[in-house]
Design an enzyme around this catalytic site. Structure first.
Site, PDB file in Angstrom:
ATOM      1  N   GLU A 120       4.939  42.914  10.998  1.00  0.00           N
ATOM      2  CA  GLU A 120       6.326  43.374  10.163  1.00  0.00           C
ATOM      3  C   GLU A 120       6.763  42.156   9.112  1.00  0.00           C
ATOM      4  OE1 GLU A 120       9.365  44.706  12.529  1.00  0.00           O
ATOM      5  OE2 GLU A 120       8.159  45.675  13.718  1.00  0.00           O
ATOM      6  N   CYS A 168      17.764  41.587  32.080  1.00  0.00           N
ATOM      7  CA  CYS A 168      18.267  42.632  32.955  1.00  0.00           C
ATOM      8  C   CYS A 168      18.928  41.820  34.256  1.00  0.00           C
ATOM      9  CB  CYS A 168      17.289  43.722  33.425  1.00  0.00           C
ATOM     10  SG  CYS A 168      18.127  44.766  34.409  1.00  0.00           S
ATOM     11  N   GLN A 177      19.073  53.246   8.066  1.00  0.00           N
ATOM     12  CA  GLN A 177      19.028  54.069   6.813  1.00  0.00           C
ATOM     13  C   GLN A 177      18.873  53.217   5.657  1.00  0.00           C
ATOM     14  OE1 GLN A 177      22.321  56.115   8.171  1.00  0.00           O
ATOM     15  NE2 GLN A 177      21.209  58.155   7.905  1.00  0.00           N
ATOM     16  N   TRP A 233      20.419  44.436   8.592  1.00  0.00           N
ATOM     17  CA  TRP A 233      21.095  44.014   9.596  1.00  0.00           C
ATOM     18  C   TRP A 233      21.750  42.679   9.351  1.00  0.00           C
ATOM     19  CZ3 TRP A 233      18.313  39.624  10.063  1.00  0.00           C
ATOM     20  CH2 TRP A 233      16.917  39.863   9.799  1.00  0.00           C
ATOM     21  N   ASN A 235       7.479  46.730  21.727  1.00  0.00           N
ATOM     22  CA  ASN A 235       8.041  46.210  20.490  1.00  0.00           C
ATOM     23  C   ASN A 235       9.065  45.017  20.741  1.00  0.00           C
ATOM     24  OD1 ASN A 235       8.079  46.749  17.528  1.00  0.00           O
ATOM     25  ND2 ASN A 235       9.990  46.591  17.873  1.00  0.00           N
ATOM     26  N   GLU A 236       8.693  43.801  20.501  1.00  0.00           N
ATOM     27  CA  GLU A 236       9.651  42.819  20.391  1.00  0.00           C
ATOM     28  C   GLU A 236      10.317  42.557  21.671  1.00  0.00           C
ATOM     29  OE1 GLU A 236      12.199  42.983  16.839  1.00  0.00           O
ATOM     30  OE2 GLU A 236      10.766  42.257  15.735  1.00  0.00           O
TER      31      GLU A 236
HETATM   32  C1  GLA Z   1      12.472  44.376  13.905  1.00  0.00           C
HETATM   33  C2  GLA Z   1      11.882  46.232  14.467  1.00  0.00           C
HETATM   34  C3  GLA Z   1      11.343  47.187  13.577  1.00  0.00           C
HETATM   35  C4  GLA Z   1      12.804  47.276  12.725  1.00  0.00           C
HETATM   36  C5  GLA Z   1      12.922  45.789  11.875  1.00  0.00           C
HETATM   37  C6  GLA Z   1      14.011  45.874  10.995  1.00  0.00           C
HETATM   38  O1  GLA Z   1      11.534  43.793  13.416  1.00  0.00           O
HETATM   39  O2  GLA Z   1      10.634  45.717  15.274  1.00  0.00           O
HETATM   40  O3  GLA Z   1      11.354  48.418  14.270  1.00  0.00           O
HETATM   41  O4  GLA Z   1      13.668  47.513  13.464  1.00  0.00           O
HETATM   42  O5  GLA Z   1      13.424  44.933  13.019  1.00  0.00           O
HETATM   43  O6  GLA Z   1      14.334  44.892  10.209  1.00  0.00           O
END
Ligand code: GLA
Length: 792
Positions: free
Chosen positions: A307, A163, A356, A315, A157-158
């Site tokens: 997404e 490192c 949350q 955030w 994921n992303e």
């Molecule tokens: C990213 C992550 C997700 C989630 C979103 C929240 O894109 O891939 O798992 O945390 O941010 O905005």
């Protein structure tokens, strides 16, 4: 509006446009699932993405796999008609694994081990991570690979973590040894005598923390990319043998994130996808379209929006909620740019964990939030347009993007506001404002089929890039070179020449000097009277008449006063007069004759095969028209023979075909091999336009124009290249085309603002979202969307 497509972005092949959400059944007792899934069905969801952070639930202890729950979730979704995409859970290595192998945790720039408990905390090169990855991915692949309801896989994921551990440093040194062969070569190419950086042992080479030698910095980015690509490959190699052949593999990238070379990273994948969040504020379609087009350009095919934001995030400085209906307009914006799926993150708020307060479709109580209704509307929308499945988003314009040029510029901006992506968008936005579709593709990709190519700040210009651009112009393409072009080689070293380096002859200019600007400088041109900001290059015209000066600097710092700021140079042998047309269908031949002779062309019609080739030799034409789909001939053979013959090789070919879509698709498969223009399917107007384009043109834009002047300049460039907008619309309204597998043109019109808008339409249209049978003009509600096809 042109109804033909000369884009070389491949067919999408998708069986539907999906709507979905990220779903984490492991967060909830199993007896909650049925209600969740029922609500998903009622919202019109067709896909769920599962498991991408579920490692500790799937493998609570080493080698102890608990996969049944996921199997039950996939089955429950499937029985509601919802397909699954599974994520490999490697972005979240579990506590037991970290406890056993503490140095699996990455080390940050300051030399500290990162903490467990967030995600992407791994060192991508850890052998223990690799071994554990193969185990968990292997178990998932065996269990779910054959499942017909698992349609695709997302690796990790992303990717984003870099490192700086000792192992990575050692591997970097090995990578350099393999690449450069000898320290002497490395020292030479990096100019290490500068500041006494000369290396006498590979072990001396550090990992760059902060600014460093430009050669070292660029190689470190390449090394990080190679490390992630290897990690991705490792997972793909485990997955692939277990998957059904229809199942695809992707990764969810982050738009303009520049930590990795995305063209490298997507090479092995079947599909590119990305995650789009607005954060604070509202979306700006003139800018966000570029990120969609970028992702479409990674694989040169449609993409998934894996997404996106269900109302708000958690955030950002201010986590405001999108306006009502704004997210629906955003979803359509993505689809209009080639998304074959829109998935919200996430379905339901977990009671605990770090996110949350993020937006969801369903709240912690399990009830739909107000936003859910908007997704439900989108579900109805997509169900009303099944013909979009397998359609593509064509374009005549390409903007070139290269990560090495971007890194190079970002590290040495020279003016703190000079931003690579901003500069690219400075060319993208005027196109988007006119509804002119553009592909954003790699600077190393083939350019066949485009009318206009814009290469924003292509600083790193190696031989193959330069040759590709020269060939494009030689075939009649229009090319725009901008600031800081052709300054460096692939090692990030300055070229021992003036800008634009190997393209100086083609451009007909070179840059005598460049200036970072403290204050704006006046620039006056044929189509605008404006100013330049941030950056100005003083252009010197090389050898004359063919280079036209489009704009000059006004009085400013003395160095620029009166000097050329923008030029255009014509390329080619002049007007086309003699043409040989190879055709064995009498009707088509008659039609072409009629069109061209009326325009005064000297035309010879030749029957395909040998006779055609002889006619070319005899007439020595300026141009050949070739029908690849002649009923009794193999046009490809004729083409191949012609290109193999020294005498004929350099004669440009325009490929025409009047055949139906099936034949046209066959042609599509061969596009990459064709170096010449393609007109498909045949239209008289397009043919005449192509003939005019046999003369290429190169613009050299040495200034960073103010927005209004930039719009005027690009309007002119686009018009001269024969590129047409999809539709004239009022400001704030976007119009895009998708072409269905059967060749039908679909117009998607989106109002991105909170005011009602009206506009005319080019043809009588059928509107598919409001179920009107036909309309002559269009009225769009705030954030309203219309999907139109021609009323037949
Ligand atoms: C990213 C992550 C997700 C989630 C979103 C929240 O894109 O891939 O798992 O945390 O941010 O905005």
């Amino acid at each position: 509006m042109s109804t033909t497509s000369s884009s070389n972005i491949r067919l999408s092949g998708a069986s539907r446009v999906h709507l979905g959400a990220a779903y984490y059944p492991e967060h909830w007792p199993e007896d909650h699932w049925a209600k969740d899934i029922q609500l998903m069905r009622e919202a019109g969801l067709t896909v769920a993405r599962l498991a991408e952070f579920a490692w500790s639930t799937l493998e609570p202890a080493e080698g102890e796999f608990h996969l049944d729950w996921l199997d039950r979730a996939v089955s429950a979704l499937a029985s509601a008609g919802i397909e699954s995409v599974l994520g490999t859970p490697t972005a979240a290595p579990p506590a037991w694994l970290v406890q056993r192998h503490p140095d699996l945790l990455a080390v940050d720039e300051s030399g500290r081990r990162v903490q467990f408990g967030n995600r992407c905390h791994y060192c991508v090169n850890s052998p223990e991570l690799h071994a554990a990855t193969c185990r968990i991915v292997g178990a998932m692949a065996k269990r779910f690979g054959p499942n017909p309801h698992v349609i695709g896989w997302q690796i990790d994921n992303e990717y984003n973590r870099v490192c700086y551990c000792d192992r990575c440093r050692g591997l970097f040194q090995h990578y350099l040894a393999a690449k450069f062969g000898s320290l002497r070569a490395l020292n030479d190419r990096w100019s290490t005598s500068y500041w006494s950086q000369t290396y006498s042992a590979w072990e001396q080479i550090p990992l760059p923390v902060g600014p460093h030698n430009p050669g070292l910095m660029i190689e470190f980015r390449r090394f990080v990319t190679a490390s992630y690509r290897q990690f991705q490959r490792l997972q793909m190699d485990v997955l692939r043998p277990c998957l059904r052949k229809e199942a695809w593999i992707t990764h969810n990238f982050m738009g303009w994130f520049d930590g990795l070379d995305h063209y490298e990273m997507t090479q092995d994948l079947d599909l590119a996808s990305w995650d789009w969040y607005v954060g604070t504020g509202h979306h700006d379609y003139l800018t966000t379209g570029a990120a969609h087009d970028l992702t479409r350009g990674f694989k040169r095919r449609n993409f998934w929006l894996m997404e996106t934001q269900p109302g708000n995030v958690n955030w950002s400085p201010v986590n405001n909620t999108l306006n009502r209906d704004e997210a629906r307009a955003m979803a359509w914006h993505a689809v209009a740019h080639g998304a074959d799926a829109v998935l919200y993150w996430q379905w339901r708020s977990a009671l605990g964990g770090q996110e949350q307060f993020h937006g969801t479709l369903v709240d912690p109580s399990g009830q739909p939030r107000p936003f859910y209704r908007e997704v439900q509307q989108l579900g109805r929308d997509l169900a009303a347009v099944p013909f979009l499945a397998g359609s593509t988003a064509p374009s005549d314009v390409a903007l070139l993007n290269s990560y090495d040029s971007r890194w190079s510029i970002q590290w040495q901006r020279h003016h703190h506001e000079f931003d690579y992506v901003e500069h690219l968008l400075h060319y993208y936005r005027p196109l988007a404002a006119r509804n002119i579709a553009a592909d954003i593709i790699s600077a190393d990709a083939p350019l066949d089929g485009y009318k206009l190519v814009i290469a924003p700040t292509l600083t790193i210009l190696n031989k193959s890039r330069a040759t590709r651009l020269q060939d494009f112009v030689a075939r009649g393409g229009h090319l725009v070179l901008t600031l800081r072009t052709g300054m460096k080689d692939a090692d990030n070293a300055l070229l021992p020449s003036r800008q634009p380096g190997p393209l100086a002859d083609l451009a007909g200019v070179q840059v005598e000097e460049y200036y970072a600007l403290l204050d704006p400088v006046p620039v006056a041109g044929e189509w605008f009277d404006g100013s330049s900001r941030l950056w100005a290059e003083r252009l010197q015209v090389l050898g004359g008449a063919k280079t036209q000066i489009i704009a000059r600097y006004g009085a400013s710092n003395g160095w620029l006063d009166g000097y050329p700021a923008i030029t255009a140079r014509e390329q080619g042998e002049g007007e086309v007069k003699k043409i040989v047309c190879i055709e064995d269908e009498p009707d088509m031949a008659r039609l072409i004759k009629l069109i061209l002779e009326r325009k005064g062309y000297d035309l010879t019609i030749a029957i395909g095969g040998q006779e055609g080739l002889e006619a070319i030799r005899r007439v020595k034409p300026d141009l050949v028209l070739l029908d690849l789909m002649m009923p009794d001939m193999d046009g490809w053979q004729v083409y191949g023979k012609m290109k193999a013959d020294e005498e004929m090789k350099s004669i440009p070919v325009i490929i025409v075909t009047a055949r139906a879509q099936s034949a046209d698709r066959g042609l599509g498969l061969h596009i990459a091999k064709v170096k010449d223009f393609i007109v498909k399917p045949f239209s008289p107007q397009e043919l005449l336009q192509s003939l005019e384009r046999v003369n290429g043109r190169v613009y050299c834009v040495g200034t960073y124009l103010d927005d209004a002047s930039q719009q005027s300049l690009l309007n002119h460039i686009v018009e001269a290249a024969g590129v047409e907008p999809v539709l004239e619309t009022p400001p704030g309204v976007e119009a895009r085309r998708r072409i269905t597998a059967s060749g039908q043109e679909v117009l998607i019109v989106i109002n991105h603002e909170r005011a009602e808008k009206s506009m005319g339409l080019p043809w009588l249209a059928r509107e598919h979202l409001s179920n009107q049978s036909f309309i002559e003009g269009l009225k769009l509600a705030p954030y309203g969307v219309a999907v139109l096809t021609r009323f037949a």
